[in-house]
Motif scaffolding. Sequence first.
Motif: not given
Length: 139
Positions: A49-50, A59-61, A125-130
Amino acid sequence: MRILFKIISEFVALVIAFFVLMLGLSEIGGEVVTLTKPLESGEQQTVRLWIVDQDGSAWLEHGDPSSFWIKNLSKNPQLTVERNGKTEIYQAMADPDSHELVHKLLRDKYGAIDAVIRLLGGEADRCPGVPVHLSFQKI
């Protein structure tokens, strides 16, 4: 019957092409790290991941708020990240309140590729990642 087979084959090909495109964009879009995260079974899973940096930390998401590894950070805040060929263990903390900051940093670092991936992934519009904050204080 041939028409049904053709429709199903084309749908499968389209789904495969979509995932190959998403993987390709994420891999060529910029810096990719390998996160090793714990599973509830006790095994470890790696995911690419980025990563973004700000003010001496990163930071990771990735991950759903209900996923085991996110919830486990409060008990075991250590995560292994391979970056630039070096594997290090970092202090990590889930930080859902930093969503806007992390998205800004991702947009700044990865540019149009970030926007395309979010759009194709249905996350415009939405992002489920934390967001997960990584301290560069190595353990």
